[in-house]
Design a protein around this motif. Structure first.
Motif, PDB file in Angstrom:
ATOM      1  N   LEU A   1       0.842  -1.197   0.000  1.00 55.11           N
ATOM      2  CA  LEU A   1       0.000   0.000   0.000  1.00 55.11           C
ATOM      3  C   LEU A   1       0.877   1.246   0.000  1.00 55.11           C
ATOM      4  CD1 LEU A   1      -2.447  -1.116   2.792  1.00 55.11           C
ATOM      5  CD2 LEU A   1      -2.966  -0.951   0.365  1.00 55.11           C
ATOM      6  N   ILE A   2       0.411   2.284  -0.668  1.00 60.44           N
ATOM      7  CA  ILE A   2       1.115   3.558  -0.591  1.00 60.44           C
ATOM      8  C   ILE A   2       0.466   4.314   0.549  1.00 60.44           C
ATOM      9  CG2 ILE A   2       1.739   5.626  -1.851  1.00 60.44           C
ATOM     10  CD1 ILE A   2       1.513   4.002  -4.390  1.00 60.44           C
ATOM     11  N   ASP A   3       1.083   4.230   1.722  1.00 62.09           N
ATOM     12  CA  ASP A   3       0.326   4.522   2.941  1.00 62.09           C
ATOM     13  C   ASP A   3       0.105   5.999   3.206  1.00 62.09           C
ATOM     14  OD1 ASP A   3       2.806   5.244   3.687  1.00 62.09           O
ATOM     15  OD2 ASP A   3       2.962   3.902   5.415  1.00 62.09           O
ATOM     16  N   TYR A   4       0.728   6.878   2.427  1.00 62.54           N
ATOM     17  CA  TYR A   4       0.496   8.294   2.671  1.00 62.54           C
ATOM     18  C   TYR A   4      -0.572   8.872   1.743  1.00 62.54           C
ATOM     19  CZ  TYR A   4       3.703   8.576  -1.262  1.00 62.54           C
ATOM     20  OH  TYR A   4       4.299   8.401  -2.473  1.00 62.54           O
ATOM     21  N   LEU A   5      -1.263   7.997   1.025  1.00 58.68           N
ATOM     22  CA  LEU A   5      -2.377   8.459   0.201  1.00 58.68           C
ATOM     23  C   LEU A   5      -3.679   8.187   0.945  1.00 58.68           C
ATOM     24  CD1 LEU A   5      -1.423   7.172  -3.352  1.00 58.68           C
ATOM     25  CD2 LEU A   5      -1.009   9.403  -2.353  1.00 58.68           C
ATOM     26  N   THR A   6      -4.737   8.888   0.545  1.00 58.75           N
ATOM     27  CA  THR A   6      -6.038   8.502   1.055  1.00 58.75           C
ATOM     28  C   THR A   6      -6.515   7.311   0.230  1.00 58.75           C
ATOM     29  OG1 THR A   6      -7.217   9.919  -0.481  1.00 58.75           O
ATOM     30  CG2 THR A   6      -6.571  10.902   1.600  1.00 58.75           C
TER      31      THR A   6
ATOM     32  N   GLU B   1      -7.479   8.312  -3.275  1.00 60.48           N
ATOM     33  CA  GLU B   1      -6.312   8.627  -4.118  1.00 60.48           C
ATOM     34  C   GLU B   1      -5.613   7.355  -4.563  1.00 60.48           C
ATOM     35  OE1 GLU B   1      -4.589  12.875  -2.512  1.00 60.48           O
ATOM     36  OE2 GLU B   1      -4.174  11.065  -1.401  1.00 60.48           O
ATOM     37  N   TYR B   2      -5.522   6.404  -3.647  1.00 57.84           N
ATOM     38  CA  TYR B   2      -4.830   5.159  -3.965  1.00 57.84           C
ATOM     39  C   TYR B   2      -5.578   4.390  -5.047  1.00 57.84           C
ATOM     40  CZ  TYR B   2      -2.489   0.690  -3.269  1.00 57.84           C
ATOM     41  OH  TYR B   2      -1.789  -0.463  -3.461  1.00 57.84           O
TER      42      TYR B   2
ATOM     43  N   ARG C   1     -11.443  10.569   4.915  1.00 53.60           N
ATOM     44  CA  ARG C   1     -10.574  11.736   5.097  1.00 53.60           C
ATOM     45  C   ARG C   1      -9.379  11.426   5.984  1.00 53.60           C
ATOM     46  NH1 ARG C   1     -12.872  17.112   4.814  1.00 53.60           N
ATOM     47  NH2 ARG C   1     -14.440  17.093   3.190  1.00 53.60           N
ATOM     48  N   LYS C   2      -8.785  10.287   5.783  1.00 54.39           N
ATOM     49  CA  LYS C   2      -7.508  10.044   6.459  1.00 54.39           C
ATOM     50  C   LYS C   2      -6.611   9.209   5.563  1.00 54.39           C
ATOM     51  CE  LYS C   2      -9.350   6.282   9.339  1.00 54.39           C
ATOM     52  NZ  LYS C   2      -9.437   5.761  10.695  1.00 54.39           N
ATOM     53  N   TYR C   3      -5.334   9.222   5.900  1.00 55.54           N
ATOM     54  CA  TYR C   3      -4.372   8.484   5.092  1.00 55.54           C
ATOM     55  C   TYR C   3      -4.453   6.997   5.408  1.00 55.54           C
ATOM     56  CZ  TYR C   3      -2.384  13.101   4.424  1.00 55.54           C
ATOM     57  OH  TYR C   3      -2.203  14.414   4.123  1.00 55.54           O
TER      58      TYR C   3
ATOM     59  N   ARG D   1      -2.181   5.011   6.158  1.00 52.42           N
ATOM     60  CA  ARG D   1      -1.367   4.602   7.309  1.00 52.42           C
ATOM     61  C   ARG D   1      -2.123   4.736   8.630  1.00 52.42           C
ATOM     62  NH1 ARG D   1       2.556   9.612   6.342  1.00 52.42           N
ATOM     63  NH2 ARG D   1       1.289  11.259   7.215  1.00 52.42           N
ATOM     64  N   ASP D   2      -3.197   5.541   8.632  1.00 55.19           N
ATOM     65  CA  ASP D   2      -3.956   5.725   9.870  1.00 55.19           C
ATOM     66  C   ASP D   2      -5.107   4.731  10.024  1.00 55.19           C
ATOM     67  OD1 ASP D   2      -2.302   7.804  10.528  1.00 55.19           O
ATOM     68  OD2 ASP D   2      -3.518   9.266   9.440  1.00 55.19           O
TER      69      ASP D   2
END
Lengths: 231, 491
Positions: free
Chosen positions: A84-89, A92-93, A127-129, A131-132
């Protein structure tokens, strides 16, 4: 679809995977079971060309995965959070993955529809990334992203782990639907014997890097597996 | 108990892979510390003489005292930029029978033995022995040193407090910053003289030693302020500095016109913007713009070309080098995903390339005003810009495959050696030396301007053949990708 020939992986002399011959035909769903350290993930990584085998080759549709990149077009996979590209929402991913396969926003929404039950209103519009998110929800995102491109081959490592019971059942039904309607070839590893039997028609047991059993699923399979793993 | 916690911290540091792996790095760090330590020591011993020469007839101690307040204000500013908040990973301890107050004391005291607090003692203590003790006696000198130490620690705790508040009550931190800036402004406008105030304050401390208790009381106050705050917020969620803001997923419309390449560039920009490490690295790159001020005002550097080439490469290339030294480690968190998705290595490197080129161009444009120091600077910087985007980019790509350690993006970049490999230092050599080597033969034959043109031409040729060079970078990457993927999987 997938042909594994004489593959072997060893780390400083210790063989972790050694499979002389393995063929998966198109449309087949293969479940891979085995205890920790049996080499399931390593095998998947070699099939996905993420680890260089010490010996042997993996062919996808007749092409060596280490030399041709064509397999990326029709293969969807999720092994762990590293995928996963964890800094995307989440949105976005999915959009990013969709763009790689030329999907419009409409296509993405449509292809995610079967996932709505599984998502349980916890994945989209948060509305969170990434990674969260919790581990379980990250897994759901990864699986959806792997399926998004409508791949001919789907590779999942322990898809049922970290999921709550309802999600496990929903995921199981979802995977069965994909099998029936899209004829997707699947490679799934799992510690959950009953789920994997319900999804897959062929079960392979891996032990210490060796393929020790390869069987078609029938009504006795669960009992056989339980006997095998009872120490 | 505090000792146990301390030993855990020590183990966490000592057993971290960064520390164990790179002996070379530790040696380099040691040498750097030794180098700066010696400079400060020498400065401390000779400062009296220097001040005597700069302002003859005045007392060195009085001058020094006058500068102290400025020093503390500037110190605050640098701490704000560079000092990290001390954190103990408290989570594993919270469910154990350890009193919270102990943990808070530990976290706070942990910040005391930091470089920011100790390194300037190397100046203050020799200065005290050479100048203060002879003039004022040992008792007064010790009180003086004590006050300075207390003020340094006051700075330390004030900064920690306000930096922590930054994520929760940014207004307070802003007010604090404005107060500091206001003081400096008032001094500049000559409403009052900080210099005079500083002289009076520290002078008084030497006359009446008991006044040194005032900074100590201030220090205690700041410590208590931190303590009160932390003891009320010992929950991991609240201690974490990460702001929980609602995020809007926005695309950059302009980039979508470039197809898949634009997508990758957009992704990379998001990576930079959403993580602490690349962001703080960009901040540092901005400060590097002023690097030229160290060299250009000095005529000895302007006479020749070699220094100008060196500075030109740095000025137009620094943001690129800073970011480039961690290609492709920036993506280490999701490297497997990139390898299994429909992204070719060529696209991957092309995206980096087209981020570097505009950034280098921007750095070139921003530093153009240095041309006021001499037209030569513009000539040299144009050549070095071309060299950076035509040759040095590919030097970065060549060395990129040796960055096999996983990068932690959530920490700041100042003094952060996590994920730094030896290749980074080796990489700088060809980038600095090659252009000078190209230039030297021309200088030897008495046509230095041709040498500058040659540097630019070599860069231009590289830029024209970017497709081939990118393809070569991609193939080079393919040869090493398993090693990279394995390295990045190791936490």
């Amino acid at each position: 679809m997938i042909e594994v020939k004489n593959i072997e992986k060893s780390y400083s002399g210790k063989v972790v995977v050694n499979i002389p011959e393995l063929t998966v035909t198109a449309g087949e769903a293969v479940g891979l079971v085995g205890n920790n350290g049996a080499g399931k993930t390593t095998l998947f990584r070699m099939i996905l060309d993420l680890i260089r085998p010490s010996k042997g080759k993996v062919y996808s549709k007749g092409l060596n995965v280490a030399q041709s990149e064509d397999w990326k077009e029709y293969t969807g996979s999720h092994l762990d959070e590293g995928f996963l590209i964890d800094y995307l929402t989440t949105e976005e991913y999915f959009k990013f993955i969709g763009d790689l396969h030329g999907l419009t926003d409409g296509d993405i929404t449509e292809r995610l529809l079967p996932f709505m039950d599984l998502f349980n209103d916890e994945i989209l519009n948060q509305r969170k990334y990434i990674r969260d998110f919790s581990k379980g929800n990250q897994k759901k995102i990864g699986i959806a992203a792997a399926v998004l491109s409508n791949p001919e081959l789907l590779i999942l490592d322990e898809p049922f782990a970290n999921l709550d019971p309802s999600s496990q059942i929903r995921l199981k039904n979802l995977l069965r639907n994909l099998r029936e309607h899209k004829r997707m070839t699947m490679l799934i590893s799992s510690h959950d014997l009953s789920h994997v039997i319900e999804v897959c028609e062929r079960i392979m047991i891996l032990e210490k890097g060796q393929l020790v059993q390869d069987m078609q699923t029938n009504e006795n399979t669960l009992r056989e597996l339980e006997t095998y793993f009872t120490v | 108990m505090l000792l146990t916690l301390l030993s855990h911290q020590w183990k966490a540091n000592y057993r971290s892979s960064v520390f164990q792996k790179s002996v070379a790095l530790n040696i380099i760090m040691g040498l750097l510390i030794l180098y700066f330590g010696t400079i400060f020591l020498v400065l401390g011993f000779t400062l009296g003489n220097i001040l005597g020469k700069v302002a003859p007839g005045q007392s060195a101690v009085a001058l020094f005292n006058g500068a102290l307040l400025f020093y503390f204000l500037i110190d605050l500013f640098f701490r704000f930029l560079m000092q990290e908040l001390p954190v103990l990973a408290v989570q594993p301890y919270l469910h154990l029978p350890i009193r919270k107050s102990r943990m808070v004391h530990f976290v706070l005291l942990k910040s005391v033995p930091s470089m920011f607090n100790l390194v300037f003692l190397l100046i203050f203590i020799p200065f005290m022995f050479r100048e203060v003790i002879p003039a004022y006696g040992t008792g007064a000198a010790l009180a003086w040193l004590f006050a300075i130490l207390a003020l340094t620690l006051l700075n330390n705790f004030l900064l920690i407090y306000f930096k922590r508040l930054l994520s929760i009550k940014p207004i307070l931190t802003l007010l604090f910053g404005l107060a500091v800036a206001g003081l400096l402004l008032l001094n500049y406008l000559e409403v009052f003289s900080l210099f005079a105030v500083s002289q009076v304050v520290f002078g008084a401390m030497m006359e009446m030693s008991w006044l040194a208790a005032v900074p100590v009381l201030l220090l205690l106050g700041a410590y208590l302020l931190n303590y009160q705050y932390l003891i009320a917020h010992t929950y991991p969620e609240e201690l974490a500095v990460r702001e929980k803001t609602n995020v809007e997923g926005k695309g950059i419309a302009f980039l979508s016109r470039f197809g898949e390449l634009g997508k990758l560039i957009e992704l990379e920009l998001k990576l930079m913007w959403r993580h602490k490490r690349p962001k703080s690295m960009l901040m540092m790159s901005v400060f590097f713009i002023f690097y030229g001020l160290l060299f250009y005002p000095n005529d000895t550097y302007l006479d020749g070309f070699a220094w100008l080439i060196f500075v030109g490469i740095m000025l137009t290339g620094m943001p690129m080098f800073n970011y480039g030294q961690f290609v492709p480690s920036w993506q280490s968190g999701h490297f497997d995903a990139l390898l299994t998705r429909r992204i070719s290595p060529y696209q991957f490197y092309a995206a980096k390339f087209w981020i570097f080129v505009p950034v280098a161009l921007l750095a070139y444009l921003v530093t153009l005003p240095y041309g006021f120091f001499g037209y030569k600077i513009i000539l040299v910087n144009t050549a070095t810009l071309l060299f950076n985007i035509g040759v040095n980019v590919f030097v970065i790509f060549f060395f990129s495959v040796y960055n096999t350690s996983r990068l932690d993006l959530s920490k700041g970049s100042a003094f952060n050696w996590q994920g730094v490999g030896a290749s980074r230092f080796v990489m700088m050599l060809p980038m600095m030396l090659l252009p000078v080597l190209i230039y030297l033969p021309f200088k030897f034959f008495g046509v230095p301007y041709m040498g500058i043109a040659a540097i630019g031409l070599v860069g231009l040729i590289g830029f024209v053949f970017q497709k081939q060079l990118l393809q070569w970078s991609a193939n080079w990457f393919l040869k090493h990708k398993y090693k990279l993927a394995t390295g990045f999987r190791q936490e």
